[in-house]
Scaffold this motif. Structure first.
Motif, PDB file in Angstrom:
ATOM      1  N   PRO A  33     -36.335 -60.055 -15.115  1.00 47.90           N
ATOM      2  CA  PRO A  33     -35.144 -59.204 -15.244  1.00 47.90           C
ATOM      3  C   PRO A  33     -35.291 -58.215 -16.398  1.00 47.90           C
ATOM      4  N   PHE A  34     -34.446 -57.215 -16.395  1.00 42.40           N
ATOM      5  CA  PHE A  34     -34.475 -56.192 -17.437  1.00 42.40           C
ATOM      6  C   PHE A  34     -33.581 -56.590 -18.602  1.00 42.40           C
ATOM      7  N   ARG A  35     -33.997 -56.201 -19.805  1.00 42.02           N
ATOM      8  CA  ARG A  35     -33.163 -56.316 -20.985  1.00 42.02           C
ATOM      9  C   ARG A  35     -33.305 -55.031 -21.784  1.00 42.02           C
ATOM     10  N   THR A  36     -32.405 -54.815 -22.721  1.00 41.92           N
ATOM     11  CA  THR A  36     -32.477 -53.612 -23.535  1.00 41.92           C
ATOM     12  C   THR A  36     -33.736 -53.625 -24.396  1.00 41.92           C
ATOM     13  N   GLY A  37     -34.362 -52.454 -24.531  1.00 48.34           N
ATOM     14  CA  GLY A  37     -35.604 -52.338 -25.273  1.00 48.34           C
ATOM     15  C   GLY A  37     -35.389 -51.917 -26.716  1.00 48.34           C
ATOM     16  N   PRO A  38     -36.445 -51.933 -27.513  1.00 48.93           N
ATOM     17  CA  PRO A  38     -36.325 -51.621 -28.948  1.00 48.93           C
ATOM     18  C   PRO A  38     -35.817 -50.216 -29.221  1.00 48.93           C
ATOM     19  N   ARG A  39     -36.159 -49.260 -28.360  1.00 48.56           N
ATOM     20  CA  ARG A  39     -35.708 -47.897 -28.586  1.00 48.56           C
ATOM     21  C   ARG A  39     -34.200 -47.780 -28.460  1.00 48.56           C
ATOM     22  N   PHE A  40     -33.595 -48.601 -27.618  1.00 43.30           N
ATOM     23  CA  PHE A  40     -32.144 -48.600 -27.453  1.00 43.30           C
ATOM     24  C   PHE A  40     -31.462 -48.895 -28.779  1.00 43.30           C
ATOM     25  N   PHE A  41     -31.980 -49.923 -29.492  1.00 48.25           N
ATOM     26  CA  PHE A  41     -31.336 -50.333 -30.731  1.00 48.25           C
ATOM     27  C   PHE A  41     -31.648 -49.381 -31.880  1.00 48.25           C
ATOM     28  N   ARG A 101     -27.551 -63.615 -29.300  1.00 48.57           N
ATOM     29  CA  ARG A 101     -28.742 -62.969 -29.827  1.00 48.57           C
ATOM     30  C   ARG A 101     -28.396 -62.196 -31.094  1.00 48.57           C
ATOM     31  N   VAL A 102     -29.326 -62.163 -32.035  1.00 45.98           N
ATOM     32  CA  VAL A 102     -29.179 -61.364 -33.254  1.00 45.98           C
ATOM     33  C   VAL A 102     -30.101 -60.153 -33.135  1.00 45.98           C
ATOM     34  N   ILE A 103     -29.558 -58.977 -33.384  1.00 48.15           N
ATOM     35  CA  ILE A 103     -30.317 -57.738 -33.277  1.00 48.15           C
ATOM     36  C   ILE A 103     -30.539 -57.172 -34.676  1.00 48.15           C
ATOM     37  N   LEU A 104     -31.778 -56.954 -35.034  1.00 49.07           N
ATOM     38  CA  LEU A 104     -32.102 -56.367 -36.334  1.00 49.07           C
ATOM     39  C   LEU A 104     -31.838 -54.860 -36.294  1.00 49.07           C
ATOM     40  N   LEU A 105     -30.978 -54.379 -37.199  1.00 45.69           N
ATOM     41  CA  LEU A 105     -30.709 -52.946 -37.282  1.00 45.69           C
ATOM     42  C   LEU A 105     -31.619 -52.252 -38.280  1.00 45.69           C
ATOM     43  N   ARG A 106     -31.823 -52.891 -39.415  1.00 49.92           N
ATOM     44  CA  ARG A 106     -32.665 -52.270 -40.447  1.00 49.92           C
ATOM     45  C   ARG A 106     -33.296 -53.360 -41.302  1.00 49.92           C
ATOM     46  N   ALA A 107     -34.552 -53.140 -41.695  1.00 48.84           N
ATOM     47  CA  ALA A 107     -35.266 -54.072 -42.573  1.00 48.84           C
ATOM     48  C   ALA A 107     -35.782 -53.320 -43.789  1.00 48.84           C
ATOM     49  N   SER A 108     -35.993 -54.046 -44.873  1.00 53.06           N
ATOM     50  CA  SER A 108     -36.504 -53.425 -46.092  1.00 53.06           C
ATOM     51  C   SER A 108     -37.957 -53.023 -45.923  1.00 53.06           C
ATOM     52  N   SER A 109     -38.424 -52.169 -46.816  1.00 54.66           N
ATOM     53  CA  SER A 109     -39.772 -51.600 -46.695  1.00 54.66           C
ATOM     54  C   SER A 109     -40.869 -52.640 -46.808  1.00 54.66           C
ATOM     55  N   ASN A 110     -40.586 -53.796 -47.408  1.00 54.32           N
ATOM     56  CA  ASN A 110     -41.615 -54.824 -47.587  1.00 54.32           C
ATOM     57  C   ASN A 110     -41.554 -55.909 -46.508  1.00 54.32           C
ATOM     58  N   VAL A 126     -35.214 -59.138 -31.702  1.00 53.70           N
ATOM     59  CA  VAL A 126     -34.206 -60.105 -31.279  1.00 53.70           C
ATOM     60  C   VAL A 126     -34.586 -61.498 -31.757  1.00 53.70           C
ATOM     61  N   THR A 127     -33.630 -62.196 -32.369  1.00 56.56           N
ATOM     62  CA  THR A 127     -33.821 -63.589 -32.791  1.00 56.56           C
ATOM     63  C   THR A 127     -32.603 -64.395 -32.350  1.00 56.56           C
ATOM     64  N   PRO A 128     -32.702 -65.729 -32.327  1.00 57.56           N
ATOM     65  CA  PRO A 128     -31.560 -66.545 -31.893  1.00 57.56           C
ATOM     66  C   PRO A 128     -30.463 -66.592 -32.953  1.00 57.56           C
ATOM     67  N   VAL A 129     -29.236 -66.673 -32.505  1.00 61.33           N
ATOM     68  CA  VAL A 129     -28.118 -66.726 -33.440  1.00 61.33           C
ATOM     69  C   VAL A 129     -28.006 -68.096 -34.100  1.00 61.33           C
ATOM     70  N   TRP A 130     -28.496 -69.152 -33.429  1.00 64.45           N
ATOM     71  CA  TRP A 130     -28.243 -70.501 -33.905  1.00 64.45           C
ATOM     72  C   TRP A 130     -29.265 -71.011 -34.928  1.00 64.45           C
ATOM     73  N   CYS A 131     -30.390 -70.336 -35.093  1.00 74.75           N
ATOM     74  CA  CYS A 131     -31.401 -70.878 -36.014  1.00 74.75           C
ATOM     75  C   CYS A 131     -31.938 -69.813 -36.965  1.00 74.75           C
ATOM     76  N   THR A 132     -31.101 -68.843 -37.306  1.00 79.33           N
ATOM     77  CA  THR A 132     -31.443 -67.853 -38.326  1.00 79.33           C
ATOM     78  C   THR A 132     -30.277 -67.747 -39.305  1.00 79.33           C
ATOM     79  N   GLY A 133     -30.580 -67.411 -40.559  1.00 84.59           N
ATOM     80  CA  GLY A 133     -29.520 -67.255 -41.544  1.00 84.59           C
ATOM     81  C   GLY A 133     -28.578 -66.141 -41.176  1.00 84.59           C
ATOM     82  N   SER A 134     -29.139 -65.016 -40.728  1.00 85.12           N
ATOM     83  CA  SER A 134     -28.299 -63.884 -40.331  1.00 85.12           C
ATOM     84  C   SER A 134     -27.425 -64.254 -39.140  1.00 85.12           C
TER      85      SER A 134
END
Length: 266
Positions: A67-75, A113-122, A135-143
């Motif tokens: 099946p299709f899901r949203t791609g990285p360019r979408f976010f 699902r957790v969607i990363l919007l922005r990450a630091s340079s490091n 994309v990461t799971p909502v149940w096993c990440t701090g964010s």
């Protein structure tokens, strides 16, 4: 192709992207070509061609013939279009890097699902999977758990009732909605999220929610590092993280207020 045909293709492509994004947002079953065509009352051959083009653009993605899901360019496009607090978050992330040397992230939630919007340079090296749209799971990440801060156990149970916990996350990951709720109760007493190897081995994450002026959760702000890096200065890190989240929340309110005043003046 004339301009009317281009406009028609664009409109149909946007309808496909919107349907895929909405189904992900609400945790509904994802669709393939034939199901999309049926849902949108479009010819299957046209949906096939448009989804191929959307995948090439990175707005959709598909594993093999699934099946299709949203791609990285979408976010990344969604983040770029937000000229307010997401843009301002870059300064806050880099300030956390300068103060503590930890990786820092701003994330939002779409269903479970957790969607990363922005990450630091490091936070990434060439070829890394850490980039906007990750994309990461909502149940096993701090964010993710910071984004669940206001959800009580019945809502968490409903959200995660169909999730397969097996084989996902690190040694500290929850394995049931009940365990997620228990971790949330533990961390609410602290006033911040501590995710100890919940997603990756050896990675500790501190996270807090970013709230709007009305008090609703807008995003999560988090830092990641080793246990030694986190434990050595946890009080100072949490203080800085909380202050940064408050500034981002107030920034969102100021920008929205200014936009509203502009609209009324217009």
């Amino acid at each position: 192709m004339d301009s009317s045909s281009e406009a028609s293709s664009m409109a149909q492509g946007l309808r496909i992207v919107r349907l895929v994004a909405d189904r992900e947002k609400w945790g509904r079953r994802l669709l393939g070509v034939s199901q999309l065509a049926s849902e949108l009352d479009m010819e299957q051959s046209r949906v096939s061609r448009l989804t191929q083009e959307l995948c090439e653009l990175g707005l959709l993605e598909r594993v093999e013939r699934g099946p299709f899901r949203t791609g990285p360019r979408f976010f990344s496009l969604a983040a770029a279009l937000n000229a307010g607090w997401v843009r301002e978050s870059r300064t806050e992330l880099e300030a956390l890097v300068a103060s503590f040397g930890l990786r820092a992230r701003v994330s939002v939630r779409e269903g479970f699902r957790v969607i990363l919007l922005r990450a630091s340079s490091n936070d990434a090296v060439p070829g890394s999977f850490v980039k906007p749209g990750m994309v990461t799971p909502v149940w096993c990440t701090g964010s993710g758990r910071a984004l669940l801060w206001d959800e009580q156990q019945p809502a968490v149970q409903t959200l995660l009732q169909d999730v397969n916990f097996i084989g996902v996350g690190g040694p500290g990951a929850a394995h049931s909605p009940q365990e997620v709720a228990e971790l949330m109760e533990r961390d609410r007493a602290r006033g911040f999220i501590v995710a100890e190897e919940e997603f990756e081995h050896g990675v500790y994450e501190l996270a807090v929610p970013v709230r709007t002026a009305e008090g609703s959760i807008l995003a999560a702000l988090s830092v990641l590092g080793s246990r030694a890096e986190i434990a050595s200065g946890i009080d100072d890190i949490v203080k800085a993280l909380t202050a940064a989240a408050e500034r981002l929340g107030s920034c969102e309110g100021r920008i929205r207020g200014a936009a509203g005043r502009k609209d009324r003046a217009g």
